[in-house]
Design a protein around this motif. Structure first.
Motif: not given
Length: 395
Positions: A58-63, A77-81
């Protein structure tokens, strides 16, 4: 100093192939096979649905987004996938347009990738906006006081021409507009500094120079000043403030999390994560210097040995990305003949031979072989074999 010998060894490069098409699809990182297999065996197979928590899916897109951030001059903390680049373009442009509700004009240029223009055209029709498309050299003068959003791809997919992101963003801001940048041919190829140029939104794909694999997820970046105000039209449950409360009304999550839409592609993102390991220890200044070295050597070699080709890219390296194109009336057949000889570039209609230079795995020997092979094909006319004129669906 970046060790490009190490990075080259990190990729599977087929025997006998010189690969100059990483601007379209990067090669497979050697580590990706085991990384994906491990994920499928140890996480999906054993943990089943628990993997969303226990394996961190669940946290992978932010990591993973934080790992991309370093390559584009963004902060933690500014990019999400997630999702595809077209979806991220739609989100970014719609959010920017909503932040300028009293303005109707979305400005782009004819060198933009057609898909971006299709997205903007559809959005404009849905929100009573106007899409204006001008020639690349006319963009600065077309930034007027009625502009809501400037939507540009930094590096032209056909010519490699590079927009001046800092200057055009500043001009858009002076006119009261917001700037959205597509980094599809920039991320992992040139020295991008989103915070430094004060851009508003940016999007990009990860299957080109970042080498995440075919269909690898796209990314989106929002400047912190907009992160809690941006309201894209496309709202999905992963972007909800409390997705597992299953509220019927949408409440956007805080910050960049609101730019999530659907369920993230965990397997694809695992392969991308393996590709990003190769970038550890890579200095972007070194990357850019090597890119210029390779592209300059290629242009010089082609111009000296292939008089039938016409340069279709800016001659000065500061004005282009990490790709070069040449024109030939039978460009498709010439490229197919080149590929048959083990030198892989690609073709763009109507007559463009396109070559990408990825310093992580390309070196001077690749340039020398490509120039020699291209010159021989043009000299002996072997490109004019009927089989090289038969168009495939993907060019």
């Amino acid at each position: 100093m970046t060790d490009f010998t190490r990075t080259r060894a990190a990729f599977h490069l087929p025997e006998g192939v010189t690969y100059l098409d990483g601007n379209s699809l990067g090669p497979m990182p050697v580590a990706a096979t085991a990384r994906v297999a491990d994920m499928m065996r140890d996480e999906w197979a054993e943990q089943l649905i628990r993997g969303w928590n226990s394996a961190g899916w669940y946290a992978q897109p932010r990591r993973v987004g934080d790992r991309i951030a370093r390559l584009i001059g963004a902060g933690e903390g500014q990019v999400v996938m997630g999702d595809t680049l077209s979806i991220k373009v739609f989100q970014a442009v719609s959010a920017a347009r909503a932040l300028r509700p009293d303005r109707r004009v979305i400005l782009s240029d004819s060198g933009n990738f057609p898909s971006d223009l299709y997205v903007a055209e559809g959005l404009a029709g849905a929100v009573d906006a106007e899409l204006r498309v001008v020639r690349p050299e006319e963009v600065a003068d077309a930034i007027t006081d009625d502009l809501a959003v400037l939507m540009l791809t930094e590096v032209d997919y056909r010519t490699g021409r590079r927009h001046d992101m800092a200057a055009l963003t500043a001009r858009a801001h002076q006119a009261g507009a917001l700037a959205v940048w597509d980094l599809a041919h920039s991320a992992g190829a040139v020295d991008v500094d989103l915070l430094g140029v004060d851009a508003d939104f940016a999007v990009g794909c990860t299957y080109k120079y970042i080498n995440g694999g075919p269909g690898a997820p796209a990314f989106i970046w929002t400047h912190p000043r907009h992160s809690d105000a941006a309201a894209p039209i496309l709202q999905g449950w992963m972007g909800h403030a409390a997705p597992f409360a299953f509220d019927l009304d949408y409440r956007p999550a805080a910050g960049i999390e609101r730019m999530r839409v659907g369920t993230p592609p965990v397997i694809a993102m695992t392969a991308l994560d393996a590709a990003l390991d190769v970038w550890d220890g890579v200095e972007l200044a070194d990357l850019r210097a090597r890119s210029i070295e390779l592209s300059e050597a290629f242009i010089t070699g082609v111009q000296e040995n292939c008089p039938d080709l016409v340069l279709n890219s800016p001659r000065h390296p500061a004005q282009r990305g990490s790709q070069v194109s040449f024109l030939h009336p039978q460009g498709y057949a010439v490229m197919q003949a080149l590929i048959a000889e083990g030198v892989i570039g690609d073709f763009r209609a109507p007559d463009v031979l396109r070559f990408g230079f990825a310093p992580l795995y390309n070196d001077v020997s690749d340039i020398e072989r490509a120039v020699d092979t291209l010159a021989r094909i043009l000299r002996d006319g072997s490109w004019d074999d009927p089989r090289f004129h038969q168009r495939a669906k993907v060019t």
